[in-house]
Design a protein around this motif. Sequence first.
Motif, mmCIF file in Angstrom:
data_model
loop_
_atom_site.group_PDB
_atom_site.id
_atom_site.type_symbol
_atom_site.label_atom_id
_atom_site.label_comp_id
_atom_site.label_asym_id
_atom_site.label_seq_id
_atom_site.Cartn_x
_atom_site.Cartn_y
_atom_site.Cartn_z
ATOM 1 N N ARG A 74 0.840 -1.182 0.000
ATOM 2 C CA ARG A 74 0.000 0.000 0.000
ATOM 3 C C ARG A 74 0.880 1.239 0.000
ATOM 4 N N VAL A 75 0.584 2.170 -0.895
ATOM 5 C CA VAL A 75 1.323 3.430 -0.944
ATOM 6 C C VAL A 75 0.730 4.379 0.089
ATOM 7 N N VAL A 107 3.492 8.760 -7.786
ATOM 8 C CA VAL A 107 2.852 8.641 -6.476
ATOM 9 C C VAL A 107 3.432 9.663 -5.498
ATOM 10 N N SER A 154 -0.293 3.669 -8.466
ATOM 11 C CA SER A 154 -0.456 2.892 -7.234
ATOM 12 C C SER A 154 -1.053 1.520 -7.522
ATOM 13 N N SER A 168 0.836 -2.049 -6.885
ATOM 14 C CA SER A 168 0.210 -3.071 -6.045
ATOM 15 C C SER A 168 0.073 -4.381 -6.800
#
Length: 553
Positions: free
Chosen positions: A14-15, A130, A309, A313
């Motif tokens: 998870r960012v 991101v 993102s 993931s």
Amino acid sequence: MTRPTPETTRTPFRVPRLVPGIMPAAIIGGLALTSGVALTATSGWLIVAASFGPPILTLLAVIVSVRAFGLARPVLRYVERVKSHDAALAALAGERARVYDRLIPLTPARLGRRGRGDVLSGVVDDLDDVAYAQVRVVVPLVALVIAGLAAALIDAFFLVHAVPVIVSVVLVTLIVGALDWWIERRTQAEVVAARARVADLAAMVTRDGAELAAIGAEDRALAWLDEAQTRLTRAVRAESWGRAIGVGLVPLVAAGHAVWMVFVVMPWIEVGLPVALAALLVLTPIALGEVVGAIPDAVGALARAQGASERLSALLDQEPAAAHSDVPADPEGPSAGARPAVEVRALSATWDGGRPAVTDADLDVAPGEFVGVVGPNGSGKSTLLAALARHLDPTSGSYRLGDLDALAQPPAQVRTSLAIVDDEVHVFASTVRENLRLARPEASDEEIVRALRLAGLGPLLEAFPNGLDERLGTGGRGVSGGERARIGIARAILSARPVMLLDEPVAHLDHPTAVAVMSDLLEAAHGRSIVLVTHRPEGLDDATRVVSLHLEQ
């Protein structure tokens, strides 16, 4: 034998949504833009009021305010830029380390058909999108809210009926931004896929131009590239509609609300509202133009960050192809100086969980022995080497490294005995020294120079004006295919690991260069065990044995 089960469960990647320090920076940015709004509004009041020729003392307080707002705006903007970029870059550095830690266990089995350069550049670009979203998205949106609230409060102090106009500016801007975001988000996947296709084909045409010309396929390859470029153009054009709508409508929002404000304040002028204050109120929506003008870029950055993102993931949440890949090497494990034998029995493996890539392979390599592995394309040569390197768990069979069951050990532990050289040696945009220290960080300059000389790079090193400090790759000196292969060999030599796994190390070299590279490699690797996977004859004359793999019927 069944595939080992990892002892640990990988947590989803998870960012972080909001990095520490970005919110204070966004608030300061909001105050900077609020100062800009106040500067425009008060300047308008001052000009209109001065046109009536009042005493200078009547204007003095506003003159001081104009100066204060004029100074505050650039100072606060500078502070915001420093703080926001400092927070974003600090977060980016931490995220890169975390992402690369997650990426290493997935290499190469979980990368699909993507090349390492494609994965590396894609991950770097996605992480940048991101990280910089913290600056490009959070700061403008927070600034819009703060400046809009401040403008509403200022207008409420003079005329409550002007407040709905200011609130409407913010709400309509957010609606336009949401429409822009939806269009860019919907078309982004197609743009990314089309851009990747163009990059792949362009790389193929430039890398394999001679081979394509030899078989008369250059026109066909260029046609593929033209088709891919056309597809990319269509995708970018569709995506650009979102940005066009945002950039085109946002100025109209400010101008339209200024006209609305004129109709709001005109009746109040007739009942005593000073004309200078009316000018201040009318100019407030115009002054907000700078604030709302940043929203199209902000929502575009948000769409890119969300797509990035999701891609990160999808890549990093995969289970590694080798069990225990997240377990570090045991510092008390076998030393690199040990010379273990390699023993493989009835080893079978698959990359996709379906069709076997290698079946029932046997291999014995005594300490110090040189074994060649040959066979037609698709016979499983590289798959066998991947299993030896613990990049891939076999579906059946056994693999022993000395007295150890290699499949029961963490891959990092097994690799302390292995040096791997393949046909695509990566040269980092750094110095010669750092490109070699990748193999053994504690190596001295004398050891690095020795490894380079053993790999046949002594004359090249002497030609470098800066010696080991010469920069290679992007921004530095380019390297040829033969030099790149020799750098990979020098790394393997410097690592001092007793088993060398060579996967087509001279695949892309001409015959004289390939012969020279293999000759230097075999001389430098004296006393080490070598497993050479190749479809070329160079070096095989010196092999102790040659093992042939066959295609499954």
